[in-house]
Motif scaffolding. Structure first.
Motif, PDB file in Angstrom:
ATOM      1  N   LYS A  79       0.761  -1.121  -0.068  1.00  0.00           N
ATOM      2  CA  LYS A  79       0.006   0.061  -0.032  1.00  0.00           C
ATOM      3  C   LYS A  79       0.816   1.522  -0.116  1.00  0.00           C
ATOM      4  O   LYS A  79       0.479   2.171  -0.503  1.00  0.00           O
ATOM      5  N   ALA A  82       3.064   2.541  -3.409  1.00  0.00           N
ATOM      6  CA  ALA A  82       2.358   2.877  -4.751  1.00  0.00           C
ATOM      7  C   ALA A  82       3.065   4.064  -5.503  1.00  0.00           C
ATOM      8  O   ALA A  82       3.563   4.680  -4.793  1.00  0.00           O
ATOM      9  N   ASP A  83       3.191   3.779  -6.493  1.00  0.00           N
ATOM     10  CA  ASP A  83       4.086   4.782  -7.371  1.00  0.00           C
ATOM     11  C   ASP A  83       3.304   5.949  -8.290  1.00  0.00           C
ATOM     12  O   ASP A  83       3.875   6.536  -8.958  1.00  0.00           O
ATOM     13  N   LYS A  84       1.950   5.718  -8.229  1.00  0.00           N
ATOM     14  CA  LYS A  84       1.102   6.561  -9.044  1.00  0.00           C
ATOM     15  C   LYS A  84       0.092   7.395  -8.142  1.00  0.00           C
ATOM     16  O   LYS A  84      -0.725   8.014  -8.576  1.00  0.00           O
ATOM     17  N   GLU A  85       0.413   7.298  -6.739  1.00  0.00           N
ATOM     18  CA  GLU A  85      -0.440   8.275  -6.031  1.00  0.00           C
ATOM     19  C   GLU A  85       0.301   8.458  -4.889  1.00  0.00           C
ATOM     20  O   GLU A  85       1.226   7.850  -4.385  1.00  0.00           O
ATOM     21  N   ALA A  86      -0.028   9.805  -4.095  1.00  0.00           N
ATOM     22  CA  ALA A  86       0.910  10.017  -2.709  1.00  0.00           C
ATOM     23  C   ALA A  86       0.254   8.925  -1.583  1.00  0.00           C
ATOM     24  O   ALA A  86      -1.052   8.493  -1.651  1.00  0.00           O
ATOM     25  N   THR A  87       0.732   8.641  -0.782  1.00  0.00           N
ATOM     26  CA  THR A  87       0.799   7.845   0.164  1.00  0.00           C
ATOM     27  C   THR A  87       1.064   8.377   1.777  1.00  0.00           C
ATOM     28  O   THR A  87       0.691   7.865   2.773  1.00  0.00           O
ATOM     29  N   ARG A  90      -1.641   7.831   4.512  1.00  0.00           N
ATOM     30  CA  ARG A  90      -1.907   6.553   4.843  1.00  0.00           C
ATOM     31  C   ARG A  90      -0.971   6.310   6.157  1.00  0.00           C
ATOM     32  O   ARG A  90      -1.217   5.017   6.536  1.00  0.00           O
ATOM     33  N   HIS A 160      -7.497  13.940   4.853  1.00  0.00           N
ATOM     34  CA  HIS A 160      -8.149  13.079   4.030  1.00  0.00           C
ATOM     35  C   HIS A 160      -9.533  12.851   4.458  1.00  0.00           C
ATOM     36  O   HIS A 160      -9.746  12.384   5.552  1.00  0.00           O
TER      37      HIS A 160
END
Length: 202
Positions: A79, A82-87, A90, A160
């Motif tokens: 989780k 992920a390399d296409k969205e900020a994390t 989370r 968030h």
């Protein structure tokens, strides 16, 4: 397993065991998961073709709990990688989840009678070490009483709309105050150092 045994296993299940690679921690999880998944076939091959004793019921139980222990860490790794969205929003949620996970596994282990399998509980020191390492490495993320605590993680969670509901009221208030002060710093010339007063609750 030997090449012959591996071939027998593949013929019986159309799957081979996954190699345990020292440079990839989750390969141990993948190996044990596949071993447990093909447990009956492995037991038969060990008995009929390798002529060696199979794992005992207690050892299979240990494997199941190793899988249970590591699964959550594998999920969190995926989780947060992920390399296409900020994390960043989370991080606090998942790190707290790991702490609760260790507590859950520890509680489940307390309900088991390892002596009935003629083995000792091998997990107590392991879970204690994992818990200690989480606190040492990630205390600044999950513990607002940690001297190095960085409020950016709870602030990101607070922003968030869904994950903010996972924050207790105290941390939500702390995140809100931190964002208010940062807003002043970002849009106005700072006139003095501003610190968020933090009251630790134990």
């Amino acid at each position: 397993m030997s090449h012959v045994a591996t071939g027998k296993l593949f013929k019986a299940t159309e799957l081979a065991l996954i190699a345990d690679v020292s440079t990839r921690w989750n390969s141990t999880l993948l190996f044990l998961r596949r071993l447990d998944e093909k447990r009956e076939a492995v037991k038969e091959i060990m008995a009929r073709h390798l002529k060696i004793p199979c794992l005992t019921p207690g050892e299979w139980l240990i494997i199941k709990f190793i899988i249970r222990l590591l699964e959550k860490f594998n999920t969190v790794t995926d989780k947060l990688s992920a390399d296409k969205e900020a994390t960043i929003h989370r991080v606090h949620f998942y790190m707290n989840g790991l702490v609760r996970h260790l507590e859950s596994v520890r509680d489940a282990l307390l309900k088991l009678d390892f002596s009935s399998f003629h083995i000792e509980n091998p997990f107590d020191e392991v879970i204690l070490a994992m818990d200690s390492e989480l606190s040492r490495v990630l205390g600044y993320v999950i513990d607002d009483c940690n001297p190095k605590f960085d409020a950016v993680y709870i602030a990101s969670t607070f922003l968030h709309k869904k994950l903010r509901l996972t924050l207790p009221q105290r941390l939500s208030s702390l995140a809100s105050r931190w964002l208010s002060l940062k807003n002043i710093e970002w849009y106005e010339e700072p006139t003095q150092d501003k610190h968020i007063p933090v009251t630790c609750h134990t």
